[in-house]
Design a protein around this motif. Structure first.
Motif, PDB file in Angstrom:
ATOM      1  N   ARG A  51       0.830  -1.201   0.000  1.00 28.15           N
ATOM      2  CA  ARG A  51       0.000   0.000   0.000  1.00 28.15           C
ATOM      3  C   ARG A  51       0.873   1.263   0.000  1.00 28.15           C
ATOM      4  NH1 ARG A  51      -5.012   1.355  -1.429  1.00 28.15           N
ATOM      5  NH2 ARG A  51      -5.303   3.471  -0.690  1.00 28.15           N
ATOM      6  N   SER A  52       1.983   1.212   0.757  1.00 28.35           N
ATOM      7  CA  SER A  52       2.813   2.415   0.895  1.00 28.35           C
ATOM      8  C   SER A  52       3.409   2.841  -0.448  1.00 28.35           C
ATOM      9  CB  SER A  52       3.925   2.177   1.924  1.00 28.35           C
ATOM     10  OG  SER A  52       4.901   1.317   1.376  1.00 28.35           O
ATOM     11  N   PHE A  53       3.580   1.888  -1.361  1.00 29.33           N
ATOM     12  CA  PHE A  53       4.146   2.255  -2.659  1.00 29.33           C
ATOM     13  C   PHE A  53       3.197   3.128  -3.473  1.00 29.33           C
ATOM     14  CE2 PHE A  53       7.164  -1.098  -1.784  1.00 29.33           C
ATOM     15  CZ  PHE A  53       8.323  -0.566  -2.295  1.00 29.33           C
ATOM     16  N   LEU A  54       1.898   3.061  -3.164  1.00 33.17           N
ATOM     17  CA  LEU A  54       0.946   3.888  -3.902  1.00 33.17           C
ATOM     18  C   LEU A  54       1.129   5.368  -3.584  1.00 33.17           C
ATOM     19  CD1 LEU A  54      -2.373   1.862  -3.738  1.00 33.17           C
ATOM     20  CD2 LEU A  54      -0.655   1.940  -5.532  1.00 33.17           C
ATOM     21  N   GLN A  55       1.806   5.662  -2.436  1.00 33.97           N
ATOM     22  CA  GLN A  55       2.034   7.054  -2.058  1.00 33.97           C
ATOM     23  C   GLN A  55       3.067   7.716  -2.960  1.00 33.97           C
ATOM     24  OE1 GLN A  55      -0.001   8.000   0.307  1.00 33.97           O
ATOM     25  NE2 GLN A  55      -0.658   5.866   0.572  1.00 33.97           N
ATOM     26  N   ILE A  56       3.876   6.863  -3.634  1.00 33.34           N
ATOM     27  CA  ILE A  56       4.957   7.407  -4.462  1.00 33.34           C
ATOM     28  C   ILE A  56       4.376   8.052  -5.713  1.00 33.34           C
ATOM     29  CG2 ILE A  56       6.996   6.791  -5.811  1.00 33.34           C
ATOM     30  CD1 ILE A  56       7.357   4.498  -3.734  1.00 33.34           C
ATOM     31  N   GLU A  57       4.887   9.209  -6.037  1.00 34.28           N
ATOM     32  CA  GLU A  57       4.376   9.954  -7.181  1.00 34.28           C
ATOM     33  C   GLU A  57       4.579   9.160  -8.465  1.00 34.28           C
ATOM     34  OE1 GLU A  57       6.359  13.666  -7.683  1.00 34.28           O
ATOM     35  OE2 GLU A  57       5.295  14.071  -9.566  1.00 34.28           O
ATOM     36  N   GLY A  58       3.521   9.028  -9.258  1.00 33.33           N
ATOM     37  CA  GLY A  58       3.605   8.332 -10.535  1.00 33.33           C
ATOM     38  C   GLY A  58       3.182   6.881 -10.473  1.00 33.33           C
ATOM     39  N   VAL A  59       3.110   6.302  -9.272  1.00 35.05           N
ATOM     40  CA  VAL A  59       2.710   4.892  -9.166  1.00 35.05           C
ATOM     41  C   VAL A  59       1.192   4.800  -9.138  1.00 35.05           C
ATOM     42  CG1 VAL A  59       2.737   2.845  -7.707  1.00 35.05           C
ATOM     43  CG2 VAL A  59       4.811   4.216  -7.976  1.00 35.05           C
ATOM     44  N   GLN A  60       0.639   4.069 -10.081  1.00 36.99           N
ATOM     45  CA  GLN A  60      -0.818   3.917 -10.107  1.00 36.99           C
ATOM     46  C   GLN A  60      -1.276   2.653  -9.393  1.00 36.99           C
ATOM     47  OE1 GLN A  60      -1.526   4.097 -14.305  1.00 36.99           O
ATOM     48  NE2 GLN A  60      -1.607   6.327 -14.307  1.00 36.99           N
ATOM     49  N   LEU A  76       9.143  -5.763  -7.470  1.00 37.56           N
ATOM     50  CA  LEU A  76       8.047  -4.841  -7.311  1.00 37.56           C
ATOM     51  C   LEU A  76       7.460  -4.595  -8.687  1.00 37.56           C
ATOM     52  CD1 LEU A  76       6.943  -3.254  -4.870  1.00 37.56           C
ATOM     53  CD2 LEU A  76       7.810  -1.249  -6.057  1.00 37.56           C
ATOM     54  N   ILE A  77       6.148  -4.798  -8.797  1.00 38.98           N
ATOM     55  CA  ILE A  77       5.505  -4.590 -10.086  1.00 38.98           C
ATOM     56  C   ILE A  77       4.574  -3.391  -9.932  1.00 38.98           C
ATOM     57  CG2 ILE A  77       4.039  -5.627 -11.861  1.00 38.98           C
ATOM     58  CD1 ILE A  77       5.041  -8.248  -9.876  1.00 38.98           C
ATOM     59  N   VAL A  78       4.787  -2.352 -10.756  1.00 35.16           N
ATOM     60  CA  VAL A  78       3.927  -1.173 -10.672  1.00 35.16           C
ATOM     61  C   VAL A  78       3.430  -0.810 -12.059  1.00 35.16           C
ATOM     62  CG1 VAL A  78       5.128  -0.247  -8.667  1.00 35.16           C
ATOM     63  CG2 VAL A  78       5.836   0.458 -10.943  1.00 35.16           C
ATOM     64  N   THR A  79       2.324  -0.083 -12.105  1.00 34.47           N
ATOM     65  CA  THR A  79       1.937   0.539 -13.368  1.00 34.47           C
ATOM     66  C   THR A  79       2.126   2.038 -13.206  1.00 34.47           C
ATOM     67  OG1 THR A  79      -0.362   0.676 -12.677  1.00 34.47           O
ATOM     68  CG2 THR A  79       0.260  -1.230 -13.977  1.00 34.47           C
ATOM     69  N   LEU A 131       3.965 -20.283  -8.748  1.00 35.47           N
ATOM     70  CA  LEU A 131       2.666 -19.734  -9.135  1.00 35.47           C
ATOM     71  C   LEU A 131       1.849 -19.369  -7.895  1.00 35.47           C
ATOM     72  CD1 LEU A 131       0.690 -18.990 -11.349  1.00 35.47           C
ATOM     73  CD2 LEU A 131      -0.146 -21.331 -11.329  1.00 35.47           C
ATOM     74  N   GLY A 132       1.901 -20.233  -6.890  1.00 43.33           N
ATOM     75  CA  GLY A 132       1.194 -19.954  -5.639  1.00 43.33           C
ATOM     76  C   GLY A 132       1.734 -18.694  -4.971  1.00 43.33           C
ATOM     77  N   GLN A 133       3.052 -18.505  -5.046  1.00 39.25           N
ATOM     78  CA  GLN A 133       3.653 -17.321  -4.418  1.00 39.25           C
ATOM     79  C   GLN A 133       3.235 -16.045  -5.164  1.00 39.25           C
ATOM     80  OE1 GLN A 133       7.546 -18.969  -4.816  1.00 39.25           O
ATOM     81  NE2 GLN A 133       7.691 -19.562  -2.674  1.00 39.25           N
ATOM     82  N   VAL A 134       3.156 -16.142  -6.492  1.00 42.48           N
ATOM     83  CA  VAL A 134       2.703 -14.976  -7.260  1.00 42.48           C
ATOM     84  C   VAL A 134       1.253 -14.655  -6.890  1.00 42.48           C
ATOM     85  CG1 VAL A 134       2.246 -14.085  -9.568  1.00 42.48           C
ATOM     86  CG2 VAL A 134       4.286 -15.439  -9.161  1.00 42.48           C
ATOM     87  N   LYS A 135       0.432 -15.706  -6.804  1.00 41.66           N
ATOM     88  CA  LYS A 135      -0.980 -15.493  -6.461  1.00 41.66           C
ATOM     89  C   LYS A 135      -1.110 -14.862  -5.085  1.00 41.66           C
ATOM     90  CE  LYS A 135      -3.385 -18.817  -9.302  1.00 41.66           C
ATOM     91  NZ  LYS A 135      -3.849 -20.199  -9.455  1.00 41.66           N
ATOM     92  N   GLU A 136      -0.260 -15.303  -4.154  1.00 41.11           N
ATOM     93  CA  GLU A 136      -0.309 -14.782  -2.796  1.00 41.11           C
ATOM     94  C   GLU A 136       0.037 -13.286  -2.789  1.00 41.11           C
ATOM     95  OE1 GLU A 136      -1.433 -15.792  -0.137  1.00 41.11           O
ATOM     96  OE2 GLU A 136      -0.603 -14.268   1.217  1.00 41.11           O
ATOM     97  N   GLY A 137       1.095 -12.916  -3.525  1.00 45.63           N
ATOM     98  CA  GLY A 137       1.467 -11.504  -3.610  1.00 45.63           C
ATOM     99  C   GLY A 137       0.343 -10.669  -4.195  1.00 45.63           C
ATOM    100  N   TYR A 138      -0.291 -11.204  -5.220  1.00 49.94           N
ATOM    101  CA  TYR A 138      -1.391 -10.481  -5.858  1.00 49.94           C
ATOM    102  C   TYR A 138      -2.586 -10.349  -4.907  1.00 49.94           C
ATOM    103  CZ  TYR A 138      -5.430  -9.629  -8.793  1.00 49.94           C
ATOM    104  OH  TYR A 138      -6.578  -9.123  -9.300  1.00 49.94           O
ATOM    105  N   ARG A 139      -2.855 -11.451  -4.181  1.00 51.68           N
ATOM    106  CA  ARG A 139      -3.997 -11.426  -3.255  1.00 51.68           C
ATOM    107  C   ARG A 139      -3.793 -10.333  -2.191  1.00 51.68           C
ATOM    108  NH1 ARG A 139      -5.338 -12.425   1.324  1.00 51.68           N
ATOM    109  NH2 ARG A 139      -3.234 -13.074   1.905  1.00 51.68           N
ATOM    110  N   ARG A 140      -2.559 -10.269  -1.684  1.00 52.79           N
ATOM    111  CA  ARG A 140      -2.266  -9.245  -0.673  1.00 52.79           C
ATOM    112  C   ARG A 140      -2.471  -7.842  -1.232  1.00 52.79           C
ATOM    113  NH1 ARG A 140       2.175 -11.963   1.899  1.00 52.79           N
ATOM    114  NH2 ARG A 140       3.552 -11.165   0.286  1.00 52.79           N
ATOM    115  N   ALA A 141      -1.962  -7.638  -2.466  1.00 54.14           N
ATOM    116  CA  ALA A 141      -2.080  -6.298  -3.055  1.00 54.14           C
ATOM    117  C   ALA A 141      -3.544  -5.956  -3.331  1.00 54.14           C
ATOM    118  CB  ALA A 141      -1.266  -6.233  -4.340  1.00 54.14           C
ATOM    119  N   ALA A 142      -4.301  -6.942  -3.806  1.00 57.95           N
ATOM    120  CA  ALA A 142      -5.705  -6.687  -4.124  1.00 57.95           C
ATOM    121  C   ALA A 142      -6.490  -6.407  -2.851  1.00 57.95           C
ATOM    122  CB  ALA A 142      -6.296  -7.887  -4.871  1.00 57.95           C
ATOM    123  N   THR A 145      -4.291  -2.625  -6.376  1.00 56.44           N
ATOM    124  CA  THR A 145      -4.351  -2.988  -7.789  1.00 56.44           C
ATOM    125  C   THR A 145      -5.556  -2.350  -8.449  1.00 56.44           C
ATOM    126  OG1 THR A 145      -5.693  -4.944  -7.400  1.00 56.44           O
ATOM    127  CG2 THR A 145      -3.313  -5.234  -7.297  1.00 56.44           C
ATOM    128  N   GLY A 146      -5.421  -2.082  -9.748  1.00 55.18           N
ATOM    129  CA  GLY A 146      -6.516  -1.514 -10.525  1.00 55.18           C
ATOM    130  C   GLY A 146      -6.760  -2.368 -11.748  1.00 55.18           C
TER     131      GLY A 146
END
Lengths: 434, 304
Positions: free
Chosen positions: A35-44, A57-60, A120-131, A136-137
């Motif tokens: 969540r804290s990464f969303l505070q960074i300017e330019g990170v959507q 770290l994956i950002v848009t 794959l499970g670890q990727v899903k876990e990271g995504y679940r936490r972010a969602a 995530t958008g």
């Protein structure tokens, strides 16, 4: 300009373990760090992927370069590190390169053990936490579901995950190919050393029947048998044990073979030629190599098993090439979709969609309209076109304005869904995130 | 119009007249489905992709249903169980073979059996389709007996089971060799476990033997009702008996002496060689009661 995918991270091939273990994003169990990464300017949107072999770290973002710098600084702040020292271990991947990287990671093509299934499970876990913390958008959601889809395709269309790549797995797989289901099979352990115990613990997960331990020193046999909840036999009753067993694991420290050909021929007769699988992990060998020539006996030593492992790893590399073709296909599809997510394409698609509806309805009613004069027909055309334009006017004006705000992706995505502008069939495969 | 049974039973129909018949259409569709299935299994073998094996299974099932319709239609058309020609015998045998494979799939789901059963059925049916599919009329009176379907079905079920045990025997030998020589590759992984293949032999041989026995008994009873004597040592009867003794010995060795694995697999293959000789070879080489069936009719032998 539309949102770009940006992946910043390090993995087992770019950074040694001392560096990797420093960057672990502590305290992200509830997604607070994400969540804290969303505070960074330019990170959507943002998502963290952290395993023992990688930290990413994956950002848009719309401006990958300045945003990337700010993200690296933030990573340094979180871990209390001076990032200048770490920069050489990091990779920056943006656009289709970033998408491909993420798809390859999810498909286990970037793993240390190629094709290992945990990633794959670890990727899903990271995504679940972010969602869960709304980090995530629409782009990230779509990206991740597409990554899961690509991983699923790789798994089902290539043999990348099919071959066992550790000695213990190979041994169990072989035992199954010889004896069928292992649950009711009996295991005999010859030798009570550390190696025997290690091997036995692997096999015991597959077997229900209690195992039997045979050892020169009967006390040691009893000791190990108690630990493994089995029973013990003295060495002079070895033949009896061999008659009853289906899998034999030998690991004595003896200098001469403990199991010889003549004895095994006799054992096979008494077994009524039931097949037996002997795994010899002792050096020097416990079993005479000629024992393998007896009908119904399958003898493998540790080198044989290791050779199978090596071959399996080679096979996986070949499969990985097929998998990369699949990944590239999926990347292309995703890139195509991101391009539709922009002001002009969305508006064009919306206009086309409405016009298609209008024309479709006129064709459908063609029979009833056949009696009209050309002038009347012209009027019908004009009225319908005017209705369409009136309906389209406000949404299009809104989308044009929305295109200038930071929430544009959400609005464009909503428009796509509401008017079904993006009717490619695999959409439903991705489903809705819950 | 060709749904109804033709009233005139004495006229010999020509092949051209039967062109475009429904049963032949179904037959051809069934061949197409089996070919698709065999192709699917071949692709499965090349790429070990599960989705292809599932496609192949459903194709085989569709082919099986179409094939059943073809046989049923032919039965209605000819007014009797269609087994009097070599074409029919091959068609029916392929049908039983596919049926056995489909039934067996619940016990041994390995797609490798499909990649063997479907090509065999394809070859048999393509061979059959080169033969005359003309229904011979007037049907010899002895063939218009209910013993015909009983005898032939029992014998062919036995043959089909023996075919599958022979195939599993071949796979056993192959898999055994791969494991012994430590060639643990993709092919080893495709083949079922030794245990599963040996179980197939253990159950299949006695079951096939049971049907073979019933087939011989029903044949003798048919002969008894048709000609008044049960056994006349015609070549087919003799070779059936030889086959019977071979399988009886096999069952005995397995139960009494514990023969299993490699030996049992080799015996199953030899036994099936005998079966095929009795089924196809005898009619081609000798004449006798059975000359009106099997490949014997190729030579135009129709009488007793």
């Amino acid at each position: 300009m539309s949102a770009e995918i940006l992946v910043i991270g390090l993995n087992h091939s770019t950074a040694p373990v001392e560096i990797r273990e420093k960057i672990t994003f502590p305290g992200d169990d509830q997604g607070a760090v994400t969540r804290s990464f969303l505070q960074i300017e330019g990170v959507q949107e943002a998502m963290i992927l952290s395993t023992c072999n990688r930290a990413e770290l994956i950002v848009t973002t719309e401006e990958p370069e300045p945003t990337g710098e700010r993200v690296v600084d933030a990573i340094g702040r979180i871990h209390g590190l001076d990032m200048e020292r770490f920069r050489k271990f990091l990779y920056f991947k943006q656009g289709s390169e970033g998408i491909r990287h993420l798809f390859r990671v999810a498909s286990s093509l970037d793993s240390m053990v190629l094709g290992e299934p945990q990633i794959l499970g670890q990727v899903k876990e990271g995504y679940r936490r972010a969602a869960a913390v709304q980090a995530t958008g629409p782009v990230m959601n779509r990206l991740m579901h597409h990554a899961f889809f690509a991983a699923k395709r790789v798994r089902s269309e290539t043999g990348i995950g099919s071959a066992a790549v550790s000695v213990a797995y190979v041994a169990v797989e072989l035992a199954r190919k010889i004896l069928g289901e292992l649950t009711n099979k009996r295991v005999l352990l010859l030798g009570a050393g550390e190696m025997a115990e290690l091997a036995a613990r692997h096999v015991m997960n597959q077997v229900d029947a209690p195992l039997v331990v045979v050892n020169r020193t009967f006390e040691n046999a009893c000791l190990l048998a108690r630990q493994l909840q089995g029973s013990a036999l003295p060495l002079d009753q070895l033949e009896q044990g061999l008659v009853a067993a289906d899998v034999v694991i030998t690991s004595t420290g003896s200098c001469d073979p403990v199991i010889c050909t003549a004895e095994m021929k006799n054992v096979m007769r008494r077994r009524r030629f039931r097949p037996i699988f002997i795994i010899d992990i002792a050096i020097p060998r416990d079993v005479e190599p000629e024992v393998n020539d007896i009908d119904g006996i399958y003898l493998y030593n540790i080198d044989d098993l290791q050779a199978v492992v090596d071959e399996n790893i080679g096979g996986r590399r070949q499969e990985a090439r097929k998998a990369d073709v699949i990944v590239n296909e999926e990347v292309e599809k995703f890139v195509h979709w991101t391009k539709t997510l922009d002001t002009t394409p969305v508006i064009v698609a919306l206009r086309e969609r409405l016009e298609a509806i209008r024309e479709g309805e006129l064709v459908r009613q063609n029979g009833k309209l056949a009696t009209l004069t050309p002038a009347q027909r012209e009027t019908v055309e004009a009225i319908t076109r005017s209705i369409i334009n009136k309906i389209a006017h406000d949404p299009i004006a809104f989308l044009k304005k929305a295109g200038l705000t930071s929430k544009r992706n959400d609005y464009f995505y909503a428009a796509q869904r509401m008017f079904r502008l993006d009717d490619r069939s695999e959409d439903d495969d991705f489903g809705e995130e819950s | 119009m060709w749904i109804q049974i033709r009233p005139s039973k004495n006229r010999l129909r020509t092949d051209s007249e039967r062109e475009g018949q429904v049963d032949l259409l179904f037959f051809k569709l069934a061949i197409a489905m089996y070919l698709a299935s065999a192709l699917g299994y071949l692709l499965f073998l090349l790429a070990s992709s599960g989705s292809r094996a599932i496609f192949a299974f459903w194709s085989a099932l569709a082919g099986f249903v179409l094939h059943a319709l073809s046989i049923l239609h032919r039965a209605i058309f000819s007014g009797f169980f269609p087994l009097a020609t070599a074409f029919d015998a091959l068609s029916f045998f392929s049908w039983l073979l596919i049926g056995l494979f489909l039934a067996m799939r619940y016990r041994e789901p390995s797609p490798i059996f499909g990649s063997i059963a479907t090509p065999i059925a394809c070859v048999l049916m393509l061979f059959g389709s080169t033969l005359s599919y003309q229904i011979q009329e007037p049907l010899v009176p002895v063939l218009r007996s209910w013993w015909l379907p009983i005898h032939v079905t029992l014998a062919l079920i036995g043959n089909g089971i023996f075919a599958l045990t022979a195939v599993s025997g071949l796979m056993y030998l192959l898999q055994e060799r791969l494991i012994k020589r430590k060639r643990i590759g993709r092919f080893h992984r495709l083949l079922p476990s030794l245990e599963a293949l040996d179980t197939l032999n253990r159950r299949g041989v006695p079951l096939g033997f049971f049907f073979l026995t019933l087939g011989i008994i029903s044949g003798a009873l048919w002969a008894g009702s048709a000609w008044g004597y049960y056994w006349s040592w015609d070549p087919k009867e003799t070779w059936s008996l030889i086959t019977w003794f071979a399988y009886a010995a096999m069952v005995h060795q397995r139960l009494a002496l514990g023969w299993r694995g490699k030996r049992a697999a080799i015996l199953a293959i030899i036994g099936f060689g005998l079966v095929m000789f009795t089924f196809l070879g005898v009619s081609a080489l000798f004449s006798g009661h059975h000359a009106f069936s099997g490949v014997g009719s190729l030579r135009g032998a129709t009488g007793l």
